[in-house]
Design an enzyme around this catalytic site. Structure first.
Site, PDB file in Angstrom:
ATOM      1  N   ASP A 128       6.144  53.461  32.236  1.00 17.13           N
ATOM      2  CA  ASP A 128       4.746  53.843  32.094  1.00 17.13           C
ATOM      3  C   ASP A 128       3.860  52.634  32.387  1.00 17.13           C
ATOM      4  OD1 ASP A 128       2.845  55.970  31.206  1.00 17.13           O
ATOM      5  OD2 ASP A 128       2.333  54.453  29.714  1.00 17.13           O
TER       6      ASP A 128
ATOM      7  N   GLU B  53       5.562  54.724  37.134  1.00 16.61           N
ATOM      8  CA  GLU B  53       4.287  55.427  36.980  1.00 16.61           C
ATOM      9  C   GLU B  53       3.232  54.507  37.571  1.00 16.61           C
ATOM     10  OE1 GLU B  53       0.715  55.624  36.035  1.00 16.61           O
ATOM     11  OE2 GLU B  53       1.359  55.119  33.999  1.00 16.61           O
TER      12      GLU B  53
ATOM     13  N   ASP C 149      -0.687  63.642  30.520  1.00 19.12           N
ATOM     14  CA  ASP C 149      -2.081  63.223  30.382  1.00 19.12           C
ATOM     15  C   ASP C 149      -3.060  64.168  31.085  1.00 19.12           C
ATOM     16  OD1 ASP C 149      -1.745  60.972  28.789  1.00 19.12           O
ATOM     17  OD2 ASP C 149      -1.411  59.647  30.491  1.00 19.12           O
TER      18      ASP C 149
END
Length: 503
Positions: free
Chosen positions: A298, A345, A398
């Site tokens: 992430d 990501e 998200d």
């Protein structure tokens, strides 16, 4: 590394159905894996599995290495003889479609404590040996975590930097004294970790035997109020006097927020990490690979340069970019652990330098279909601009669900979608987007379960920059139908994403 052409589903375990108000590692998890297998999927992507703190965010955990005890299946503990049905005969009613954390946590905590006491009194010699072996093999993080959680409880839950100075600064005599005084609590936290990882390992074995690999998630940052920062203060940018984060992580103003996102996590002291040959990071990757098959990093861009905001700022606007030693870190990891199955990501403000770091190690990046229809033909999220070594998502945890996104899209975006697709399917926009993702050249297509189910905004998992009211969506046990599985299987076959040996 590049991955074979395949597909999978994004779903966090808290979203499983079940009678204890929160998803767990019990029967419904196994039935979900069966659904993946029957639908010809090859991947199950989860969010971070750690013990969550304020806001219940899996991206703000009390430990980067521990598991979330509230994911432990109570029913599996009954099968072990650690609990009995009468222990929860009077459970309150829980909402089926959401996790009510304030209601769930105290009830489940009481049951885990009861199970722990029964384990102390009834554990077989084999169980005792397994527990001792687990505690010994994980001592490098488990001892600090269990003591941290015990101390946190003894201090009314306040952050470690507000404890007595000798405990906050880990003076040996104070730690020894606390260890003696809190023996029972330390045992409890070690027991819940033993039980979590025992149940998770059984589930992962079942997944792998079913042809399903698990994609885990490693957040770049850890919470300030965590065992990691408390036990390794030298590798974080902290105020030496107060213990607070001197430099806080976040991102500048972006798609999600006009004032940026101020996460509050302390950024790393990369100079110190380099002196230690990145030992903490290598251990973190190694530990996660014991329990997942693939790692999604992430906020990958933070390994090239990170946004740092000084202590005292209330938004992320007044920050600065600081160079990070990403290449040195990944070389150290490669040297110690070999070539790893990593996904990056790479969303947000991605520069050529970030792309170069990603591509040097052949980490596939992410493409989000919901971002594809707000610009011209040069938009990198449009499928004809993809490279093969990437992962396409309809949306992530998200994002809003695809159905809700489309319902709130501008007329320009809706017309763009219609023109791009040629026509809209009567099955719903979510199946249009799933089909578009599956038929793209991206090596992997990952679909949030909410989009497979065609749900609206009520099923959204997270609103970035919103501190509370997230991470609570659950599906019901009748949601995963045979018709849905067959439709997914057909799309998987037609797009060439079937598992090897299946036609």
């Amino acid at each position: 590394m590049p991955f074979p052409r395949s597909s999978g589903i994004l779903l966090h375990p808290t979203s499983f159905p079940g009678r204890f108000g929160i998803g767990d590692l019990g029967l419904e998890a196994y039935q979900f894996i069966d659904f993946l297998r029957d639908s010809s999927q090859q991947f199950w992507q989860v969010l971070p599995l750690g013990p969550t703190g304020y806001g219940n965010s899996p991206y703000a955990c009390y430990s980067a290495l521990a598991g979330n005890p509230f994911l432990i299946s109570i029913e599996k503990m009954v099968q072990q003889g650690l609990l009995a049905e009468e222990d929860f005969a009077h459970l309150p009613g829980f909402e089926a479609s959401k996790v009510d954390y304030e209601k769930v946590i105290p009830i489940k905590l009481d049951l885990l404590r009861k199970a722990c006491e029964n384990f102390k009194n009834r554990a077989t010699p084999i169980q005792q040996t397994e527990f001792a072996g687990f505690c010994d093999s994980k001592a490098y993080w488990l001892d600090d975590y269990a003591l941290f959680m015990a101390l946190k409880g003894a201090n009314g839950g306040v952050s470690w930097h507000k404890w007595e100075p000798e405990l906050a600064k880990r003076e040996p005599e104070a730690l020894d004294r606390a260890g003696r005084e809190l023996t029972g609590e330390i045992f409890f936290h070690k027991f819940t970790q033993y039980e979590f990882f025992r149940q998770w390992s059984e589930l992962k074995t079942y997944a792998n035997m079913s042809g399903i690999q698990i994609i885990g998630d490693i957040p770049i940052y850890v919470a300030h109020d965590s065992a990691d920062v408390w036990s390794h203060p030298d590798i974080f940018c902290l105020d030496e006097e107060t213990g607070e984060a001197a430099l806080m992580a976040g991102v500048p103003p972006d798609y999600f927020s006009e004032t940026g996102q101020l996460w509050g996590n302390p950024v790393y002291n990369w100079e110190e990490l380099k002196k230690q040959d990145f030992k903490w990071w290598v251990g973190r990757f190694q530990a996660l690979l014991d329990y997942v098959d693939v790692i999604r990093i992430d906020h990958f861009r933070g390994f090239e340069a990170y946004w740092a905001v000084r202590k005292g700022e209330e938004t992320a606007i007044n920050g600065e970019w600081i160079k990070a030693p990403g290449e040195e870190l990944f070389e150290a990891i490669k040297l110690k652990l070999g070539k790893l199955p990593i996904m990056a990501e790479d969303l947000g403000l991605v520069t050529p330098e970030v792309e170069a770091l990603r591509d040097k190690y052949e980490f596939p990046g992410m493409k989000i279909l919901q971002f594809a229809f707000s610009a011209d033909a040069g938009n990198p999220f449009l499928p004809f601009n993809y490279s093969r070594n990437c992962i396409v998502y309809t949306g992530t945890h998200d994002n809003d669900t695809t159905v809700s996104w489309y319902n709130q899209a501008t007329e320009y975006e809706k017309q763009y979608v219609s023109d791009y697709l040629g026509c809209l399917s009567p099955e719903g926009i979510h199946w249009d987007f799933i089909r578009l993702a599956m038929n793209s050249v991206a090596n992997q297509a990952i679909i949030p379960l909410q989009d497979v189910l065609g749900l609206g905004g009520e099923a959204r998992m997270n609103f970035p920059s919103k501190a509370e009211g997230n991470w609570d969506w659950r599906y019901t046990s009748d949601s995963l139908t045979k018709d849905m599985s067959q439709r997914l299987q057909t799309l998987t076959r037609l797009s060439g994403r079937n598992p090897q040996g299946k036609s």
